[in-house]
Design a protein around this motif. Structure first.
Motif, PDB file in Angstrom:
ATOM      1  N   CYS A 179       9.172   7.136   8.610  1.00 15.07           N
ATOM      2  CA  CYS A 179      10.141   6.499   8.299  1.00 15.07           C
ATOM      3  C   CYS A 179       9.929   5.254   7.576  1.00 15.07           C
ATOM      4  O   CYS A 179      11.235   4.628   6.804  1.00 15.07           O
ATOM      5  CB  CYS A 179      10.971   5.744   9.838  1.00 15.07           C
ATOM      6  SG  CYS A 179       9.860   4.951  10.556  1.00 15.07           S
ATOM      7  N   ILE A 180       9.056   4.593   7.471  1.00 19.12           N
ATOM      8  CA  ILE A 180       8.205   3.606   6.257  1.00 19.12           C
ATOM      9  C   ILE A 180       8.554   4.619   5.663  1.00 19.12           C
ATOM     10  O   ILE A 180       8.441   3.144   4.204  1.00 19.12           O
ATOM     11  CB  ILE A 180       7.149   3.368   7.396  1.00 19.12           C
ATOM     12  CG1 ILE A 180       7.520   2.165   8.355  1.00 19.12           C
ATOM     13  CG2 ILE A 180       6.435   2.242   6.189  1.00 19.12           C
ATOM     14  CD1 ILE A 180       5.694   2.569   9.087  1.00 19.12           C
ATOM     15  N   THR A 181       7.752   5.462   5.081  1.00 19.13           N
ATOM     16  CA  THR A 181       7.528   6.118   3.883  1.00 19.13           C
ATOM     17  C   THR A 181       9.304   5.985   3.353  1.00 19.13           C
ATOM     18  O   THR A 181       9.669   5.057   2.373  1.00 19.13           O
ATOM     19  CB  THR A 181       7.470   7.468   3.571  1.00 19.13           C
ATOM     20  OG1 THR A 181       5.984   6.859   4.054  1.00 19.13           O
ATOM     21  CG2 THR A 181       6.671   7.760   2.202  1.00 19.13           C
ATOM     22  N   PHE A 237      14.886   3.857 -13.986  1.00 20.99           N
ATOM     23  CA  PHE A 237      13.915   5.160 -13.900  1.00 20.99           C
ATOM     24  C   PHE A 237      13.908   5.727 -13.023  1.00 20.99           C
ATOM     25  O   PHE A 237      13.463   7.189 -12.987  1.00 20.99           O
ATOM     26  CB  PHE A 237      12.798   4.340 -12.974  1.00 20.99           C
ATOM     27  CG  PHE A 237      11.414   5.142 -12.510  1.00 20.99           C
ATOM     28  CD1 PHE A 237      11.049   5.590 -14.205  1.00 20.99           C
ATOM     29  CD2 PHE A 237      11.368   5.153 -11.500  1.00 20.99           C
ATOM     30  CE1 PHE A 237       9.894   6.419 -13.069  1.00 20.99           C
ATOM     31  CE2 PHE A 237      10.329   6.305 -11.156  1.00 20.99           C
ATOM     32  CZ  PHE A 237       9.519   6.338 -11.900  1.00 20.99           C
ATOM     33  N   PHE A 238      14.380   6.365 -11.692  1.00 19.71           N
ATOM     34  CA  PHE A 238      14.610   7.055 -10.375  1.00 19.71           C
ATOM     35  C   PHE A 238      15.764   8.267 -11.250  1.00 19.71           C
ATOM     36  O   PHE A 238      15.544   9.362 -10.806  1.00 19.71           O
ATOM     37  CB  PHE A 238      15.168   7.119  -9.158  1.00 19.71           C
ATOM     38  CG  PHE A 238      14.010   6.291  -7.942  1.00 19.71           C
ATOM     39  CD1 PHE A 238      13.307   7.108  -7.987  1.00 19.71           C
ATOM     40  CD2 PHE A 238      13.447   4.626  -8.239  1.00 19.71           C
ATOM     41  CE1 PHE A 238      11.593   6.917  -6.965  1.00 19.71           C
ATOM     42  CE2 PHE A 238      12.264   4.967  -7.565  1.00 19.71           C
ATOM     43  CZ  PHE A 238      11.906   5.601  -7.227  1.00 19.71           C
ATOM     44  N   MET A 268       1.135  -1.346  -0.085  1.00 15.57           N
ATOM     45  CA  MET A 268       0.129  -0.217   0.038  1.00 15.57           C
ATOM     46  C   MET A 268       0.677   1.026  -0.099  1.00 15.57           C
ATOM     47  O   MET A 268       0.372   2.486  -0.904  1.00 15.57           O
ATOM     48  CB  MET A 268      -0.670   0.054   0.980  1.00 15.57           C
ATOM     49  CG  MET A 268      -1.988   1.452   1.399  1.00 15.57           C
ATOM     50  SD  MET A 268      -2.179   1.155   2.602  1.00 15.57           S
ATOM     51  CE  MET A 268      -1.463   1.867   3.771  1.00 15.57           C
ATOM     52  N   VAL A 269       1.795   1.584   1.113  1.00 14.23           N
ATOM     53  CA  VAL A 269       2.909   2.882   0.712  1.00 14.23           C
ATOM     54  C   VAL A 269       3.090   2.522  -0.393  1.00 14.23           C
ATOM     55  O   VAL A 269       3.956   3.615  -1.047  1.00 14.23           O
ATOM     56  CB  VAL A 269       4.206   2.280   2.538  1.00 14.23           C
ATOM     57  CG1 VAL A 269       4.751   3.617   1.760  1.00 14.23           C
ATOM     58  CG2 VAL A 269       3.298   1.903   3.369  1.00 14.23           C
ATOM     59  N   GLN A 270       3.885   1.468  -1.041  1.00 13.54           N
ATOM     60  CA  GLN A 270       4.280   2.046  -2.289  1.00 13.54           C
ATOM     61  C   GLN A 270       3.592   2.432  -3.781  1.00 13.54           C
ATOM     62  O   GLN A 270       4.282   3.038  -4.317  1.00 13.54           O
ATOM     63  CB  GLN A 270       4.749  -0.163  -2.787  1.00 13.54           C
ATOM     64  CG  GLN A 270       5.671   0.062  -4.583  1.00 13.54           C
ATOM     65  CD  GLN A 270       6.299  -1.272  -4.632  1.00 13.54           C
ATOM     66  OE1 GLN A 270       6.446  -2.275  -3.835  1.00 13.54           O
ATOM     67  NE2 GLN A 270       6.591  -1.704  -5.852  1.00 13.54           N
ATOM     68  N   GLU A 279      13.995   1.796  -1.628  1.00 10.64           N
ATOM     69  CA  GLU A 279      14.158  -0.026  -1.464  1.00 10.64           C
ATOM     70  C   GLU A 279      13.979   0.275  -2.885  1.00 10.64           C
ATOM     71  O   GLU A 279      14.697  -0.170  -3.619  1.00 10.64           O
ATOM     72  CB  GLU A 279      13.346  -0.950  -0.822  1.00 10.64           C
ATOM     73  CG  GLU A 279      14.386  -1.212   0.274  1.00 10.64           C
ATOM     74  CD  GLU A 279      14.847  -1.783   0.392  1.00 10.64           C
ATOM     75  OE1 GLU A 279      15.581  -2.937  -0.668  1.00 10.64           O
ATOM     76  OE2 GLU A 279      15.967  -1.817   0.962  1.00 10.64           O
ATOM     77  N   LEU A 280      12.760   0.697  -3.466  1.00 12.67           N
ATOM     78  CA  LEU A 280      11.628   1.888  -4.764  1.00 12.67           C
ATOM     79  C   LEU A 280      13.304   1.708  -5.782  1.00 12.67           C
ATOM     80  O   LEU A 280      13.372   1.376  -6.581  1.00 12.67           O
ATOM     81  CB  LEU A 280      11.366   2.198  -4.427  1.00 12.67           C
ATOM     82  CG  LEU A 280       9.661   2.003  -4.291  1.00 12.67           C
ATOM     83  CD1 LEU A 280       8.798   2.515  -4.352  1.00 12.67           C
ATOM     84  CD2 LEU A 280       9.118   0.430  -5.498  1.00 12.67           C
ATOM     85  N   GLU A 281      14.407   2.665  -4.923  1.00 15.84           N
ATOM     86  CA  GLU A 281      15.549   3.278  -5.564  1.00 15.84           C
ATOM     87  C   GLU A 281      16.594   2.403  -5.670  1.00 15.84           C
ATOM     88  O   GLU A 281      16.960   2.366  -6.690  1.00 15.84           O
ATOM     89  CB  GLU A 281      16.072   4.522  -4.707  1.00 15.84           C
ATOM     90  CG  GLU A 281      15.149   5.877  -4.968  1.00 15.84           C
ATOM     91  CD  GLU A 281      16.346   6.598  -4.360  1.00 15.84           C
ATOM     92  OE1 GLU A 281      16.290   8.292  -4.823  1.00 15.84           O
ATOM     93  OE2 GLU A 281      16.816   6.518  -3.211  1.00 15.84           O
TER      94      GLU A 281
END
Length: 105
Positions: A56-58, A72-73, A25-27, A64-66
């Motif tokens: 801290c979660i965001t 992409f980033f 969900m955060v992703q 991790e997405l980076e």
């Protein structure tokens, strides 16, 4: 509605009861922020304010997405930074993470 083993009832996934669903969900919310051309700081602030996600979660999910999507980033930051000064002066948009109600006439 998601039901937890410890008899809590949540409309959204619970970090403690359903960590994988919560992280997904955060992703998803971070991806929505990217569609609004937000940087990491803006995304962290928006999710904290509008979705009650701890910073801290965001930040952890963002990093991790980076890691998983370096190319992409790199392209995203290059594209956003090239037109961000122009957008900031003219567009003041608040992010909306709630569904809009449909009004029938």
């Amino acid at each position: 509605m998601i039901f937890c083993h410890n008899k809590h009832h949540h409309v959204v996934p619970c970090l403690h009861c359903h960590p994988h669903s919560y992280i997904r969900m955060v992703q998803h919310l971070i991806e929505r922020c990217l569609l609004l051309h937000m940087n990491q700081q803006q995304c962290v602030m928006a999710l904290a304010q509008f979705a009650s996600i701890r910073p801290c979660i965001t930040i952890t999910v963002w990093r991790e997405l980076e890691k998983e999507n370096r190319d992409f980033f790199r392209a995203y930051f290059r594209a956003v930074s090239s037109y961000r000064p122009f957008m900031g002066r003219y567009i003041q948009r608040k992010p909306s993470f709630q569904r809009k109600k449909q009004y029938w006439k």
